[in-house]
Design a protein around this motif. Structure first.
Motif, short mmCIF file in Angstrom:
data_model
loop_
_atom_site.label_atom_id
_atom_site.label_comp_id
_atom_site.label_asym_id
_atom_site.label_seq_id
_atom_site.Cartn_x
_atom_site.Cartn_y
_atom_site.Cartn_z
N CYS A 104 73.95 27.34 74.18
CA CYS A 104 74.28 26.66 75.44
C CYS A 104 73.00 26.22 76.14
CB CYS A 104 75.10 27.59 76.35
SG CYS A 104 76.72 28.03 75.70
N LYS A 106 70.69 24.46 74.90
CA LYS A 106 70.27 23.11 74.52
C LYS A 106 70.65 22.08 75.58
CE LYS A 106 70.22 23.71 69.47
NZ LYS A 106 70.47 25.16 69.38
N MET A 371 76.86 18.30 72.67
CA MET A 371 77.88 18.16 71.64
C MET A 371 79.03 17.35 72.20
SD MET A 371 78.20 21.94 69.90
CE MET A 371 77.24 22.30 68.42
N HIS A 390 78.19 22.33 75.13
CA HIS A 390 77.54 22.99 74.01
C HIS A 390 78.10 24.40 73.83
CE1 HIS A 390 74.58 23.22 70.88
NE2 HIS A 390 74.12 22.03 71.23
#
Length: 437
Positions: A104, A106, A371, A390
């Motif tokens: 998470c 990222k 994502m 994410h």
């Protein structure tokens, strides 16, 4: 102004509008005795199904400690927590218990880069070498900032071993990646940069702001908004953080997972499922997956992912310590245009890479740092138009929905049993969307 945040006092169980606090029997934990688990917090009656699903995870023995927060617009509609932050010490989970949320991180690192790009510090579609000249080595002169943020840079793994001690020096790790030849021509394919993403995107932040990602987040994102999230946590925060523990296959029924990062062991340096998928394609792909997930390797130091050495370093791809409320709050602030502008967010959410992933071996989709719905980021059909975010190795998830104004943060201290890790988040997200307007 946030509404709903005052629904709890002193950690007492409180469910608004007729939703009673329920006590759950989570099954037989590692110690052998059945324990009752109080589900604490607040849940709007419209989202009662979410509280039921959250409680059921404890009933089934799929959780040791966890928290979930959901915002709709600026309203907190769900804010739940339960279980132990440290089962061995008998330390209960509180609303402000921070937990490692793994990848998470990222999204937080990417948003730091997006803040600088919006301020005019760089052109993400221009060459990285314009602000990082050394990066032009080994055929990478045409790599763009967008390639770094969308897993297209061709640097999913370090070529040489990296120790945990070395991983605390972001400049040194960035220099290694700058000198390294890519696995594929940047921009021609994509593959999940499980660990290297943080030191690639993080170098943009470090060079253009003069701060590490953790320092930038503290000064410009978390601090001004009172968000309890850290990339490189102080000892006081580490001392009260949840302790990551492994799942117990006997106490949880295996489910089809929706998270490619699920693992049975919090100390595993690679995801067994990723390695298995990659091995089915070729040994070269399997080796790439192992290197991407396992170098540097937190299991090489006592405590593994719980090690203060790892948590202090704040690896910018996987080292996020946060509460569920802060993780949801981060996405709430994003959606409201209070971190970057709404226009910048919409631009950043444009798909940049989609299709077979060279590392994960499944179909993935990425925008600039987030994502997007795919095999690797499952969301219900009603969420596919606006959802982004994410997942994390434990099964944690941070999710925003730009069409519905939803923000979700879920953190858990128990690594999923086999394929069950991502299923918990999938059930919770599904229950949120079943009740959302």
């Amino acid at each position: 102004m946030l509404r709903g945040a005052g629904a709890t006092t002193g950690g007492a169980a409180y469910f608004r509008k007729g939703n009673p606090a329920r006590r759950c029997r989570p099954g037989i934990p590692a110690g052998g005795a059945a324990l009752e688990t109080a589900i604490r917090g607040y849940c709007d009656s419209r989202f009662s199904r979410v509280a039921t699903v959250f409680a059921r995870h404890f009933e089934r023995g799929e959780e040791t400690g966890a928290a979930l927060c959901v915002c709709q617009g600026d309203d907190i509609v769900v804010d739940l927590w339960a279980g132990h932050a440290d089962q061995r010490a008998g330390r209960r989970w509180q609303r402000d218990t921070p937990c490692l949320a793994f990848s998470c991180a990222k999204a937080v690192t990417a948003v730091s880069a997006l803040c600088l790009a919006e301020a005019g510090a760089c052109d993400l579609d221009g060459p990285v070498a314009a602000w990082w000249p050394e990066f032009a080595a080994a055929g990478k002169e045409h790599t763009t900032g967008a390639h770094l943020l969308s897993h297209q840079a061709g640097l999913p793994a370090f070529r040489d071993p990296v120790s945990v001690a070395e991983a605390a020096d972001p400049a040194a790790l960035a220099a290694r990646l700058a000198a390294q030849a890519p696995e594929w021509a940047p921009g021609t394919a994509h593959g999940y940069h499980a660990l290297t993403f943080g030191w690639l995107a993080g170098e943009l932040v470090r060079r253009l702001s003069g701060r590490t990602v953790g320092e930038y987040v503290a000064e410009y994102i978390a601090g001004p908004r009172n968000l309890d999230l850290w990339l490189g946590a102080p000892d006081e925060v580490i001392g009260r953080a949840a302790r990551i523990s492994r799942g117990h296959p006997a106490s949880a029924r295996p489910q089809a997972s929706t998270d490619p990062q699920a693992s049975t062991d919090p100390q595993a340096s690679t995801d067994p499922r990723v390695s298995m998928i990659a091995r089915a394609s070729s040994e070269a792909a399997a080796d790439l997956a192992r290197r991407a997930f396992g170098n540097p390797d937190p299991t090489s130091v006592p405590g593994g992912s719980n090690s203060p050495e790892v948590l202090r370093a704040g690896w910018p791809a996987t080292g996020l310590l946060t509460t569920a409320a802060a993780l949801a709050g981060f996405y709430r602030e994003l959606l409201a245009g209070r971190i970057i502008s709404r226009a910048m967010l919409r631009s950043a959410l444009a798909p940049r890479a989609a299709g077979p992933d060279k590392v994960l071996g499944v179909t993935t989709a990425f925008s600039l740092g987030f994502m997007l719905p795919s095999e690797a980021f499952w969301v219900p059909a009603t969420a596919r138009r606006g959802a982004f975010g994410h997942t994390g190795l434990s099964g944690a998830i941070g999710l925003g929905d730009i069409e519905r104004g939803l923000a979700i943060g879920y953190v858990t201290s128990r690594m999923g049993s086999g394929t069950a890790a991502g299923t918990r988040a999938a059930r919770l997200v599904s229950s949120v969307y079943a009740n959302a307007r």
